[in-house]
Design an enzyme around this catalytic site. Sequence first.
Site, PDB file in Angstrom:
ATOM      1  N   ASP A  32      58.852  44.141  38.046  1.00 26.99           N
ATOM      2  CA  ASP A  32      57.832  43.120  38.312  1.00 26.99           C
ATOM      3  C   ASP A  32      58.300  41.893  37.550  1.00 26.99           C
ATOM      4  O   ASP A  32      57.939  41.670  36.397  1.00 26.99           O
ATOM      5  CB  ASP A  32      56.465  43.607  37.847  1.00 26.99           C
ATOM      6  CG  ASP A  32      55.346  42.665  38.246  1.00 26.99           C
ATOM      7  OD1 ASP A  32      55.551  41.830  39.145  1.00 26.99           O
ATOM      8  OD2 ASP A  32      54.260  42.762  37.654  1.00 26.99           O
ATOM      9  N   CYS A  83      54.670  37.562  41.684  1.00 26.14           N
ATOM     10  CA  CYS A  83      53.369  36.965  42.030  1.00 26.14           C
ATOM     11  C   CYS A  83      53.581  35.520  42.487  1.00 26.14           C
ATOM     12  O   CYS A  83      52.843  34.622  42.106  1.00 26.14           O
ATOM     13  CB  CYS A  83      52.390  37.041  40.869  1.00 26.14           C
ATOM     14  SG  CYS A  83      52.898  36.111  39.412  1.00 26.14           S
TER      15      CYS A  83
END
Length: 167
Positions: A32, A83
Amino acid sequence: MRNGPGRNQCLGGRVENSKGFYPDSFDRVLLDAPCSALGLRPRLFVGEETIDSLKRHATYQRRMFDQAVKLVRPGGVIVYSTCTINPGENEALVRYALNTYKFLSLASQNPRIGGPGLVGSCEFPDGRTEEWLRPGEENFVQRFDPSSSLDTIGFFIAKFSVGSKDV
């Protein structure tokens, strides 16, 4: 010692130089990656990103991905997520991974909630071309757009299967 003892004693560097994990140590790695956060709502850092900073994010993410590849054993899985809605940090990373590591392949994801990835490329004013996904690859990634009916932040997920590294 503000960040704890681990940060102050970290030598950084590549997997081979680390006293941490050996190459091919993991069946699965979730990366991530730190990113530009262009998918967040509300925008916390409005106006702080530049073309150069977006390029730096992509470079850093590629370096992190390179390390993830070294850590996953053949037969394993790497899941890459951000994101951001910036294709330079998403689809371009996937293109880099597939071009660089011939033993990687995109894997289907379940559940499938997000939309398809972006196919094609982008030519910048400086003459640089950024390649994204190729036709047929777009449905192996999930792109979540904050303007979609899902009412979610913008983010991206790609799942890779790791084949034999002897290729």
